[in-house]
Design an enzyme around this catalytic site. Structure first.
Site, mmCIF file in Angstrom:
data_model
loop_
_atom_site.group_PDB
_atom_site.id
_atom_site.type_symbol
_atom_site.label_atom_id
_atom_site.label_comp_id
_atom_site.label_asym_id
_atom_site.label_seq_id
_atom_site.Cartn_x
_atom_site.Cartn_y
_atom_site.Cartn_z
ATOM 1 N N HIS A 136 -11.876 1.642 12.669
ATOM 2 C CA HIS A 136 -12.689 0.984 13.684
ATOM 3 C C HIS A 136 -13.317 -0.257 13.092
ATOM 4 C CE1 HIS A 136 -15.882 0.299 16.677
ATOM 5 N NE2 HIS A 136 -15.097 0.954 17.498
ATOM 6 N N GLU A 175 -10.341 6.927 20.220
ATOM 7 C CA GLU A 175 -9.078 6.962 20.947
ATOM 8 C C GLU A 175 -8.307 8.260 20.735
ATOM 9 O OE1 GLU A 175 -7.461 3.566 19.141
ATOM 10 O OE2 GLU A 175 -8.703 2.152 20.260
#
Length: 361
Positions: free
Chosen positions: A244, A303
């Site tokens: 991320h 995700e």
């Protein structure tokens, strides 16, 4: 200059704080742990929008239900041209039919739009008739009913509510920044939301969860994970669901959604073994990434378990980004209103590095 505006403070906000070092997300003064799985999406909207609209009702469920019924009238514009598009493109086009404005009624219509239009697109592309909204239901319950043609169980509705709340706001991410830029021009909330949808569509932002299902299906069994992952990395492929831009530790949203998946699996016995298989793949990926890239922080992000949760809810991977928009739209609207309240036109400078004209002799 900061590449990609890394570390640049572009706005002051009361809406959310992303602490990448501690792996913590705060929304309007409340940690994600306090609200995920505990609040309905309507309650989250009231929290986000507090102070940004006059006479905001304490319970937004009736007003949001009425807005779903209102925007359903635009489903009639779902023609062959739109049905040939991806769900996110068709949903965006239908949303663009809504009038611009800055009031609460506009905000409610825009919040209803991704839910109503996505459900209609999914069903029509599958050869089924769109389902008219039921204003009496909660937003999450009606999304499942409109999409699948039958009511969802309590565990399913709670699971979707958990997802919508978890992804509702997340600092100045790409789509939220796009929405604020558009809002700063005084273009209106519809234009700002369309900017957010367009940014979310990209595979480096909201378009990532779908390929995770493809990855899991291709791996097939836990014992195949290591070889599949090694070959993907050797090809230079990016493993979606890991790493991320902000978090240097595990994404807290991943744990919130993993817990939602577990509750849903326990309540329904849906797809037995699917969560355990995903956990085995996750463990293999993390071990290989740590060995191959020890200097980089590449942990599980939102995700990965988004894909598992939305799959368990029976939502097609082709529409996962649309479902992301169903949750994030509340945050886009809050940021747009915050920008209108005190922000200037967003107009950063650039540094010219191109050729200069030749000087006359």
């Amino acid at each position: 200059m900061s590449d990609g505006l890394e570390g640049v403070v572009a706005a002051e906000t009361v809406l959310s704080e992303v602490d990448g070092q501690a792996g913590r997300l705060i929304i309007r003064g409340r940690s994600l742990d306090e609200i995920a799985g505990r609040l309905r999406y309507e309650d989250l909207l009231a929290l986000l929008w507090d102070g940004f609209f006059d006479a905001l009702p304490a319970d937004l469920q009736p007003a949001l239900g009425a807005a779903r019924a209102e925007v359903f009238g635009e489903v009639a514009a779902l023609d062959t041209g739109l049905l040939d598009r991806t769900p996110i493109e068709a949903m965006r086009a239908l949303t663009a039919r809504l009038s611009d404005g800055d009031d609460l009624a506009t905000a409610l219509r825009l919040t209803a739009a991704p839910a109503v239009f996505t459900a209609a697109v999914i069903r029509t592309q599958a050869g089924e008739a769109p389902v008219r909204p039921d204003p009496r239901l909660t937003h999450a319950a009606d999304i499942l009913r409109m999409t699948r043609g039958a009511p969802g169980g309590l565990a399913e509705v709670t699971g979707l509510d958990t997802y919508l709340v978890t992804v509702s706001d997340h600092g100045l991410n790409a789509s939220t920044f796009a929405a604020r830029v558009v809002a700063s021009t005084r273009a209106g909330l519809t234009s700002a939301v369309l900017g957010g949808i367009s940014a979310l569509k990209g595979p480096l932002h909201g378009g990532a969860p779908g390929p995770i299902i493809d990855m899991l299906d291709e791996i097939g069994r836990p014992e195949n994970a290591r070889a599949w992952i090694e070959q993907a990395l050797d090809r230079g492929d990016r493993l979606m669901g890991f790493g991320h831009r902000v978090y240097r530790v595990r994404d807290p949203r991943a744990d919130a959604l993993k817990a939602a998946v577990r509750r849903l699996m326990d309540a329904s016995n849906l797809a037995p073994g699917r969560l355990e298989f995903a956990e085995a793949v996750e463990a293999s990926v993390l071990a290989i990434l740590k060995a191959r890239k020890p200097d980089r922080s590449l942990d599980t992000n939102v995700e990965f378990y988004t894909a598992l949760l939305l799959e368990a809810l029976g939502l097609p991977p082709s529409a996962f980004t649309c479902v992301f928009a169903m949750g994030r739209v509340g945050g886009w609207i809050a940021h747009a209103r915050e920008q209108l309240a005190g922000g200037r036109l967003i107009r950063p400078a650039s540094r010219y590095v191109g050729p200069m004209p030749l000087q006359a002799a």
